[in-house]
Design a protein around this motif. Structure first.
Motif, PDB file in Angstrom:
ATOM      1  N   PHE A 127      -5.561  -1.663   9.277  1.00  0.00           N
ATOM      2  CA  PHE A 127      -5.314  -0.227   9.277  1.00  0.00           C
ATOM      3  C   PHE A 127      -6.387   0.443  10.115  1.00  0.00           C
ATOM      4  O   PHE A 127      -7.574   0.274   9.854  1.00  0.00           O
ATOM      5  CB  PHE A 127      -5.329   0.334   7.856  1.00  0.00           C
ATOM      6  N   VAL A 128      -5.967   1.208  11.099  1.00  0.00           N
ATOM      7  CA  VAL A 128      -6.886   1.932  11.958  1.00  0.00           C
ATOM      8  C   VAL A 128      -6.555   3.411  11.825  1.00  0.00           C
ATOM      9  O   VAL A 128      -5.408   3.804  12.021  1.00  0.00           O
ATOM     10  CB  VAL A 128      -6.771   1.479  13.428  1.00  0.00           C
ATOM     11  N   GLY A 129      -7.550   4.207  11.458  1.00  0.00           N
ATOM     12  CA  GLY A 129      -7.319   5.646  11.300  1.00  0.00           C
ATOM     13  C   GLY A 129      -6.886   5.998   9.898  1.00  0.00           C
ATOM     14  O   GLY A 129      -7.692   6.391   9.075  1.00  0.00           O
ATOM     15  N   ASP A 130      -5.608   5.838   9.591  1.00  0.00           N
ATOM     16  CA  ASP A 130      -5.056   6.205   8.293  1.00  0.00           C
ATOM     17  C   ASP A 130      -5.208   5.029   7.321  1.00  0.00           C
ATOM     18  O   ASP A 130      -4.407   4.096   7.323  1.00  0.00           O
ATOM     19  CB  ASP A 130      -3.587   6.596   8.438  1.00  0.00           C
ATOM     20  N   VAL A 131      -6.251   5.057   6.517  1.00  0.00           N
ATOM     21  CA  VAL A 131      -6.533   3.978   5.569  1.00  0.00           C
ATOM     22  C   VAL A 131      -5.873   4.310   4.230  1.00  0.00           C
ATOM     23  O   VAL A 131      -6.011   5.422   3.725  1.00  0.00           O
ATOM     24  CB  VAL A 131      -8.061   3.806   5.380  1.00  0.00           C
ATOM     25  N   PRO A 132      -5.138   3.348   3.643  1.00  0.00           N
ATOM     26  CA  PRO A 132      -4.494   3.627   2.355  1.00  0.00           C
ATOM     27  C   PRO A 132      -5.528   3.799   1.244  1.00  0.00           C
ATOM     28  O   PRO A 132      -6.628   3.258   1.309  1.00  0.00           O
ATOM     29  CB  PRO A 132      -3.621   2.398   2.111  1.00  0.00           C
ATOM     30  N   SER A 133      -5.167   4.551   0.211  1.00  0.00           N
ATOM     31  CA  SER A 133      -6.096   4.793  -0.898  1.00  0.00           C
ATOM     32  C   SER A 133      -6.222   3.580  -1.815  1.00  0.00           C
ATOM     33  O   SER A 133      -7.214   3.444  -2.523  1.00  0.00           O
ATOM     34  CB  SER A 133      -5.648   6.015  -1.709  1.00  0.00           C
ATOM     35  N   PHE A 134      -5.226   2.687  -1.795  1.00  0.00           N
ATOM     36  CA  PHE A 134      -5.300   1.473  -2.601  1.00  0.00           C
ATOM     37  C   PHE A 134      -4.372   0.418  -2.006  1.00  0.00           C
ATOM     38  O   PHE A 134      -3.548   0.708  -1.133  1.00  0.00           O
ATOM     39  CB  PHE A 134      -4.910   1.749  -4.065  1.00  0.00           C
ATOM     40  N   ALA A 166      -1.687  -6.574  -4.615  1.00  0.00           N
ATOM     41  CA  ALA A 166      -1.234  -7.916  -4.249  1.00  0.00           C
ATOM     42  C   ALA A 166      -0.431  -8.461  -5.426  1.00  0.00           C
ATOM     43  O   ALA A 166      -0.862  -8.357  -6.575  1.00  0.00           O
ATOM     44  CB  ALA A 166      -2.432  -8.810  -3.941  1.00  0.00           C
ATOM     45  N   PHE A 167       0.717  -9.045  -5.133  1.00  0.00           N
ATOM     46  CA  PHE A 167       1.662  -9.438  -6.165  1.00  0.00           C
ATOM     47  C   PHE A 167       1.784 -10.954  -6.277  1.00  0.00           C
ATOM     48  O   PHE A 167       1.781 -11.654  -5.270  1.00  0.00           O
ATOM     49  CB  PHE A 167       3.041  -8.851  -5.865  1.00  0.00           C
ATOM     50  N   GLU A 168       1.961 -11.420  -7.508  1.00  0.00           N
ATOM     51  CA  GLU A 168       2.192 -12.840  -7.729  1.00  0.00           C
ATOM     52  C   GLU A 168       3.509 -13.261  -7.070  1.00  0.00           C
ATOM     53  O   GLU A 168       3.606 -14.343  -6.507  1.00  0.00           O
ATOM     54  CB  GLU A 168       2.213 -13.141  -9.222  1.00  0.00           C
ATOM     55  N   GLU A 169       4.519 -12.384  -7.114  1.00  0.00           N
ATOM     56  CA  GLU A 169       5.802 -12.683  -6.477  1.00  0.00           C
ATOM     57  C   GLU A 169       6.170 -11.621  -5.436  1.00  0.00           C
ATOM     58  O   GLU A 169       6.269 -11.916  -4.271  1.00  0.00           O
ATOM     59  CB  GLU A 169       6.916 -12.791  -7.524  1.00  0.00           C
ATOM     60  N   SER A 170       6.381 -10.381  -5.895  1.00  0.00           N
ATOM     61  CA  SER A 170       6.783  -9.296  -4.992  1.00  0.00           C
ATOM     62  C   SER A 170       6.637  -7.977  -5.747  1.00  0.00           C
ATOM     63  O   SER A 170       6.447  -7.978  -6.961  1.00  0.00           O
ATOM     64  CB  SER A 170       8.235  -9.475  -4.546  1.00  0.00           C
ATOM     65  N   PRO A 171       6.773  -6.847  -5.061  1.00  0.00           N
ATOM     66  CA  PRO A 171       6.731  -5.563  -5.773  1.00  0.00           C
ATOM     67  C   PRO A 171       7.868  -5.409  -6.795  1.00  0.00           C
ATOM     68  O   PRO A 171       7.832  -4.531  -7.637  1.00  0.00           O
ATOM     69  CB  PRO A 171       6.870  -4.529  -4.653  1.00  0.00           C
ATOM     70  N   PHE A 172       8.854  -6.281  -6.727  1.00  0.00           N
ATOM     71  CA  PHE A 172      10.011  -6.202  -7.620  1.00  0.00           C
ATOM     72  C   PHE A 172       9.984  -7.303  -8.676  1.00  0.00           C
ATOM     73  O   PHE A 172      11.007  -7.643  -9.249  1.00  0.00           O
ATOM     74  CB  PHE A 172      11.298  -6.274  -6.787  1.00  0.00           C
ATOM     75  N   GLN A 173       8.802  -7.848  -8.946  1.00  0.00           N
ATOM     76  CA  GLN A 173       8.659  -8.976  -9.863  1.00  0.00           C
ATOM     77  C   GLN A 173       8.795  -8.546 -11.321  1.00  0.00           C
ATOM     78  O   GLN A 173       8.640  -7.360 -11.649  1.00  0.00           O
ATOM     79  CB  GLN A 173       7.304  -9.648  -9.633  1.00  0.00           C
ATOM     80  N   PRO A 174       9.051  -9.510 -12.231  1.00  0.00           N
ATOM     81  CA  PRO A 174       9.100  -9.200 -13.660  1.00  0.00           C
ATOM     82  C   PRO A 174       7.737  -8.701 -14.158  1.00  0.00           C
ATOM     83  O   PRO A 174       6.690  -9.038 -13.574  1.00  0.00           O
ATOM     84  CB  PRO A 174       9.456 -10.539 -14.317  1.00  0.00           C
ATOM     85  N   THR A 233       0.871  -1.174   0.000  1.00  0.00           N
ATOM     86  CA  THR A 233       0.000   0.000   0.000  1.00  0.00           C
ATOM     87  C   THR A 233       0.909   1.225   0.000  1.00  0.00           C
ATOM     88  O   THR A 233       2.124   1.094   0.188  1.00  0.00           O
ATOM     89  CB  THR A 233      -0.905   0.058   1.257  1.00  0.00           C
ATOM     90  N   PRO A 234       0.347   2.419  -0.153  1.00  0.00           N
ATOM     91  CA  PRO A 234       1.190   3.616  -0.001  1.00  0.00           C
ATOM     92  C   PRO A 234       1.807   3.725   1.403  1.00  0.00           C
ATOM     93  O   PRO A 234       2.731   4.489   1.614  1.00  0.00           O
ATOM     94  CB  PRO A 234       0.220   4.772  -0.262  1.00  0.00           C
ATOM     95  N   LEU A 235       1.301   2.924   2.356  1.00  0.00           N
ATOM     96  CA  LEU A 235       1.811   2.962   3.732  1.00  0.00           C
ATOM     97  C   LEU A 235       2.871   1.908   3.997  1.00  0.00           C
ATOM     98  O   LEU A 235       3.381   1.806   5.109  1.00  0.00           O
ATOM     99  CB  LEU A 235       0.653   2.793   4.724  1.00  0.00           C
ATOM    100  N   GLY A 236       3.181   1.057   2.990  1.00  0.00           N
ATOM    101  CA  GLY A 236       4.232   0.060   3.193  1.00  0.00           C
ATOM    102  C   GLY A 236       3.951  -1.263   2.512  1.00  0.00           C
ATOM    103  O   GLY A 236       2.937  -1.445   1.838  1.00  0.00           O
ATOM    104  N   TYR A 237       4.875  -2.199   2.715  1.00  0.00           N
ATOM    105  CA  TYR A 237       4.847  -3.533   2.121  1.00  0.00           C
ATOM    106  C   TYR A 237       4.657  -4.557   3.226  1.00  0.00           C
ATOM    107  O   TYR A 237       5.323  -4.483   4.267  1.00  0.00           O
ATOM    108  CB  TYR A 237       6.170  -3.755   1.374  1.00  0.00           C
TER     109      TYR A 237
END
Length: 186
Positions: A151-158, A161-169, A140-144
């Motif tokens: 999330f309580v209070g500060d809810v991310p805007s989106f 979910a990744f098949e592998e990771s945020p650094f995937q092909p 999320t914009p708040l982390g990985y």
């Protein structure tokens, strides 16, 4: 099972209203797609009572909400309604686009058809399964996060979910949920 799709994404809805989402090519974005919808649920909170889109009475599940409009297609949309204590919850799933990005829009309408006011809420549980990864990491914009996160209070805007990771092909799948913005209501 009722289904709908555009050229990129699709949704299936079981007789209870439980749904799953995946690619038009049959890859999962939520668990069970394209064969069944089992583990993504919606809970309805009415005046302190909890109901759900379950069709069972297993211990730990909320009571099954009475379906008043069985899942059916209207154009490309799949519509289901439940009514509890004079409050109608309508679920609409429709394949669409945000710009050029394909999506399944998940919309809920809550209508008080009663003569008295009610306190209501809605909670969606989305069981991500990206491709064959049933433990898809979430960002999320708040982390990985490698597991579920509250999330309580500060809810991310989106979320993504990744098949592998945020650094995937780039050929790997990414599921995304828009919570705030792009016509979503917080």
């Amino acid at each position: 099972v009722i289904s709908t799709q555009n050229d990129s994404v699709g949704a299936i809805v079981e007789h209870s209203g439980i749904f799953s989402i995946g690619t038009a090519g049959g890859k999962s974005l939520l668990f069970g797609y394209p064969f069944s919808a089992q583990t993504s649920h919606t809970h309805f909170h009415i005046d302190g009572s909890l109901w759900g889109d379950y069709d069972d009475t297993i211990a730990g599940h909320p009571l099954p909400a009475p379906i008043t409009v069985a899942p059916h297609r209207v154009g490309d949309s799949i519509i289901t309604s439940w009514t509890v204590d004079g409050v109608q919850f309508t679920q609409v799933l429709v394949p669409t686009y945000v710009g050029v990005n394909p999506q399944i829009r998940i919309e809920y309408r809550i209508e008080n058809a009663d003569v008295i006011s009610h306190s209501v809420g809605l909670l969606m549980f989305l069981d991500t399964m990206i491709g064959t990864n049933d433990c898809a990491p979430i960002a999320t914009p708040l982390g990985y996060f490698e597991s579920e996160q509250e999330f309580v209070g500060d809810v991310p805007s989106f979320w993504q979910a990744f098949e592998e990771s945020p650094f995937q092909p780039p050929d790997k799948l990414v599921g995304q949920g828009i919570i705030i913005g792009a016509d979503a209501t917080p």
